[in-house]
Design a protein around this motif. Structure first.
Motif, mmCIF file in Angstrom:
data_model
loop_
_atom_site.group_PDB
_atom_site.id
_atom_site.type_symbol
_atom_site.label_atom_id
_atom_site.label_comp_id
_atom_site.label_asym_id
_atom_site.label_seq_id
_atom_site.Cartn_x
_atom_site.Cartn_y
_atom_site.Cartn_z
ATOM 1 N N ASN A 60 -3.439 -5.180 7.283
ATOM 2 C CA ASN A 60 -2.824 -4.339 8.303
ATOM 3 C C ASN A 60 -3.873 -3.733 9.217
ATOM 4 N N TYR A 96 -4.226 -0.346 12.222
ATOM 5 C CA TYR A 96 -3.689 0.749 13.010
ATOM 6 C C TYR A 96 -4.069 0.484 14.457
ATOM 7 N N LEU A 104 1.400 0.840 13.048
ATOM 8 C CA LEU A 104 0.860 0.019 11.972
ATOM 9 C C LEU A 104 1.359 -1.400 12.209
ATOM 10 N N GLU A 157 -1.283 8.519 11.947
ATOM 11 C CA GLU A 157 -2.705 8.235 11.735
ATOM 12 C C GLU A 157 -3.453 8.270 13.069
ATOM 13 N N ALA A 188 -6.627 -1.214 8.520
ATOM 14 C CA ALA A 188 -6.065 -0.216 7.609
ATOM 15 C C ALA A 188 -6.572 -0.459 6.191
#
Length: 129
Positions: A3, A5, A14, A28, A129
């Motif tokens: 993943n 961000y 995400l 985030e 991530a």
């Protein structure tokens, strides 16, 4: 699961890089790395160990160094103008590159790139991530 961000002009998201799906909006904060490189026209840069990738305002849009910036080579000949880049700390050959509203992923240190299908608002920063 792989993943990232992504900070855009309309919030942070995400993204699943394997399924190429936009998963959810997140709170985030996605900071842009503050890496100093001695190249002209640098837009953004990322580093992991001795691997450094710089987004430059020219064609091709990337410069890559595997020796902490001592030597550089061009990369991303077919990529559009970029705004952000991230290197996976677990695998420095995995690089995420952001153009205006699209993401591109390289699994081989920047030699070959795959465009992801997800489209986002204007991308400002990316981070694995």
């Amino acid at each position: 699961m792989l993943n990232a961000y992504v900070r855009t002009s309309r919030g942070c998201w995400l993204v699943d890089l394997e399924t190429e799906e936009l998963l959810e909006a997140v709170d985030e904060d996605v900071p842009a790395q503050d890496i100093h490189v001695s190249l002209p026209r640098v837009v953004a840069a990322a580093a992991s160990g001795s691997t450094v990738v710089a987004v430059v305002d020219r064609r091709p849009p990337l410069m890559v160094s595997y020796d902490a910036g001592r030597t550089w080579h061009e990369s991303g000949g077919g990529l559009p103008k970029g705004s952000a880049v991230a290197i996976d700390e677990q695998n420095p050959d995995r690089i995420l590159y952001a153009a205006r509203n699209r993401l591109f992923l390289s699994e081989d240190g920047g030699r070959f790139w795959r465009a992801l299908v997800v489209e986002l608002p204007k991308i400002e920063a990316v981070m694995f991530a």
